[in-house]
Design a protein around this motif. Sequence first.
Motif: not given
Length: 261
Positions: A114-120
């Motif tokens: 989540i930190i690296w790539f977000g919620f996508g």
Amino acid sequence: MTSSGKLMSLMVGVLTALAFLLIWEVAVRALGVAAYLLPPPSTIAADLAKNWPRVISSSWLTTGNMVLGFLLSVAVGIPLAMMLAYSPFFERSVYPSIVFLQIVPKIAIAPLFIIWFGFGMMPKVLLVFLLTFFPIVINAVVGFKSVDPGIMELARSTGASGLRTFLKIRFPSALPSIFTGLKVAAALASTAAVVAEFVASDNGLGYLIVTYNGQLMTSMVFATIIVLGLIGLAFYYLIELLERLLLPWHVFALAEQTKQA
């Protein structure tokens, strides 16, 4: 197993499932169990029909993440298995890291994604990849290493090139083991997708389960779980169908062994 035997097994399975649902329905109503604790199947079916548009749209999202993660596992896992099988140095240096990744709880890695790539889509696809990657690699390695040495010696004696030997002998011989890994991974894919959506999503079936659970809509929690299970079952049997189409000789041999047993 003959076609009549398969039909009989199917009928027994269906009747067993119907009997289980009937017992569930009667027991819940007779004992007066609260619907928020254990709803009867009729309530689950009615609520699913009422909320079907939302469930089906979420199903497409979950299925897409599941399939993409699985395909990524196949694209990375099989070539990696080839290198592990044919290079002892590569196996000694890389295999421990693969085992370590398998041991690490995947849900513990999800917050990092989540930190690296977000919620996508990316964190969900990667989590499915991590959960389905290991069985594909392990079974493919076993397949590539289990080629009969006598056949390989015969191929070399005829002057067959390394590429031709791989395409005609090694890869076809490894396919049964590869498909075993693919079926195990297919069974894990739906679990991986929903775990990813528990942690790193604002949509999909996993998100619906968390939402309905928070609202004490237990019937919809059951309904969503059932839909998720049906998707996973369909995906597993799709891989099994592909195995039957590509390896009919292997499926026939397994059927004969089962019949003799």
